[in-house]
Design a protein around this motif. Structure first.
Motif, PDB file in Angstrom:
ATOM      1  N   ASN A 188       0.966  -1.029  -0.056  1.00 34.24           N
ATOM      2  CA  ASN A 188       0.000  -0.039  -0.142  1.00 34.24           C
ATOM      3  C   ASN A 188       0.660   1.167  -0.226  1.00 34.24           C
ATOM      4  O   ASN A 188       0.576   2.243  -0.627  1.00 34.24           O
ATOM      5  N   PHE A 219      -3.527   8.823   4.486  1.00 36.29           N
ATOM      6  CA  PHE A 219      -4.634   8.616   4.057  1.00 36.29           C
ATOM      7  C   PHE A 219      -5.690   9.648   3.952  1.00 36.29           C
ATOM      8  O   PHE A 219      -5.610  10.747   4.597  1.00 36.29           O
ATOM      9  N   MET A 223     -11.169   8.525   4.159  1.00 40.30           N
ATOM     10  CA  MET A 223     -10.992   7.118   4.188  1.00 40.30           C
ATOM     11  C   MET A 223     -10.595   6.579   5.657  1.00 40.30           C
ATOM     12  O   MET A 223     -10.488   5.455   5.990  1.00 40.30           O
ATOM     13  N   LEU A 224     -10.116   7.592   6.478  1.00 36.61           N
ATOM     14  CA  LEU A 224      -9.719   7.108   7.610  1.00 36.61           C
ATOM     15  C   LEU A 224     -10.705   6.401   8.700  1.00 36.61           C
ATOM     16  O   LEU A 224     -10.134   5.245   9.432  1.00 36.61           O
ATOM     17  N   ALA A 227     -10.998   2.817   6.461  1.00 37.22           N
ATOM     18  CA  ALA A 227      -9.703   2.323   5.875  1.00 37.22           C
ATOM     19  C   ALA A 227      -9.816   0.781   5.787  1.00 37.22           C
ATOM     20  O   ALA A 227      -9.305   0.215   4.885  1.00 37.22           O
ATOM     21  N   GLY A 234      -8.791   4.615  -1.830  1.00 34.60           N
ATOM     22  CA  GLY A 234      -8.345   6.011  -1.592  1.00 34.60           C
ATOM     23  C   GLY A 234      -8.542   6.553  -2.572  1.00 34.60           C
ATOM     24  O   GLY A 234      -8.697   6.281  -3.884  1.00 34.60           O
ATOM     25  N   ARG A 238      -3.459   8.683  -3.029  1.00 32.94           N
ATOM     26  CA  ARG A 238      -3.118   7.558  -2.103  1.00 32.94           C
ATOM     27  C   ARG A 238      -2.994   6.244  -3.007  1.00 32.94           C
ATOM     28  O   ARG A 238      -2.296   5.139  -2.607  1.00 32.94           O
ATOM     29  N   ALA A 265      -5.899   3.164  11.829  1.00 30.98           N
ATOM     30  CA  ALA A 265      -5.189   3.864  11.038  1.00 30.98           C
ATOM     31  C   ALA A 265      -4.982   5.355  11.262  1.00 30.98           C
ATOM     32  O   ALA A 265      -5.883   5.711  11.900  1.00 30.98           O
ATOM     33  N   ASN A 267      -2.799   9.263  10.157  1.00 28.72           N
ATOM     34  CA  ASN A 267      -1.927  10.227   9.598  1.00 28.72           C
ATOM     35  C   ASN A 267      -0.765  11.012  10.310  1.00 28.72           C
ATOM     36  O   ASN A 267      -1.159  11.161  11.783  1.00 28.72           O
ATOM     37  N   ALA A 274       1.239   7.958   5.972  1.00 28.11           N
ATOM     38  CA  ALA A 274       0.362   7.124   6.903  1.00 28.11           C
ATOM     39  C   ALA A 274       0.772   6.324   8.098  1.00 28.11           C
ATOM     40  O   ALA A 274       2.085   5.725   7.964  1.00 28.11           O
TER      41      ALA A 274
END
Length: 300
Positions: A188, A219, A223-224, A227, A234, A238, A265, A267, A274
């Motif tokens: 990823n 992210f 999307m957090l 995820a 994303g 991403r 997850a 940032n 990420a």
């Protein structure tokens, strides 16, 4: 008049109390909770019939969900054999044919066959996770040693600078599945355009922390919260050049959950990209699911 209104209100409230109970119970029921149903309402009035009708509906929904999970499991399992045969035939043809154009086409076909194989394996794993039948074999694993070995391999594979740090921790786990976690996260990060990856192992009183951070764009904010959902993808920042199905992080969550752990997850972190943090139980803690003989079922 006031006493009459109060008596009428009390009577209506009493009559509707079963409806309120049904509403609260229905709001808390998930299809994954296969044994749950609404409380039975005695009698044969409209509310009692409503409760029975809703319970019948829940039973039908559970049956439909079970059939869906069984279908995905069976289809994924059946796909693995023909895809394996296809890969073998393409590899043989690639080894035998010397024509440049043909070899180029065979390499492209083999890459697609390998992608199909990974997708079938992913769908099978997720189907078992959703059905509660995902099993892991366990053995003592030095998490720092495993992270270092996987870091070297994944760094070469994806062109990433990988730094591994932390405490030597031995836990009861499935080393292949833990390797899959690191492989998915590194893939990823590389897809997102990251150039560096930091894997850190931490040890605490409540368990072990495995943190994977990169220097990519992070992210997307939207999307957090999703995820780890299946097929979550994303934005272009991403997933630059990505062709995946959006199953990588859902696989990570399934494997972590099967080990009795949790994953989050975020940032930022040490490389400002990420950050995925996995928390695994201490050695000797019970796993959520184990196989009868400690072996993976139907694994190649």
């Amino acid at each position: 008049m006031g006493l009459l209104a109060l008596a009428a209100w009390t009577l209506v409230r009493t009559a509707l109390r079963p409806v309120d109970a049904l509403t609260r119970e229905a709001a808390g029921i998930s299809l994954l909770e296969t044994g749950c149903s609404l409380p039975a309402v005695p009698g044969d009035d409209e509310i009692a019939r409503l409760a029975r009708t809703l319970n019948d509906m829940l039973a039908r929904l559970r049956d439909a969900a079970a059939r869906e999970r069984a279908f995905v499991d069976d289809a994924s399992h059946e796909l693995r054999t023909p895809i394996a045969v296809l890969r073998g035939e393409l590899e043989l043809a690639l080894a035998a044919d010397r024509d440049h154009e043909v070899r180029h086409s065979l390499r492209a076909a083999l890459a697609e066959a390998e992608r199909l194989s990974r997708l079938a394996d992913d769908l099978l794993l997720l189907a078992r996770d959703r059905a509660g039948s995902l099993v892991v074999r366990t053995e003592p694993v030095d998490l720092l040693d495993l992270a270092a070995a996987e870091g070297r391999r994944l760094g070469t594979l994806h062109g990433l600078r990988v730094e591994v740090s932390g405490d030597p921790v031995v836990i009861d786990a499935d080393p292949e599945r833990l390797g899959r976690i690191l492989a998915n996260l590194a893939g990823n990060s590389a897809t997102a355009g990251a150039s560096a990856l930091r894997i850190h192992i931490g040890r605490g009183p409540d368990g072990t922390t495995l943190q994977v951070a990169d220097d990519g764009p992070g992210f997307p904010p939207e999307m957090l919260t999703a995820a780890f959902a299946r097929f979550a993808r994303g934005d272009d920042a991403r997933t630059r050049g990505a062709h995946g199905a959006g199953l990588g992080l859902s696989i990570v969550r399934a494997v972590v959950t099967a080990h009795g752990g949790t994953v989050t997850a975020a940032n930022g972190g040490p490389l400002s990209g990420a950050v995925v943090t996995t928390r695994l139980p201490r050695s000797g803690a019970p796993l959520q699911v184990r196989g009868a003989q400690g072996q993976l079922e139907d694994e190649p």
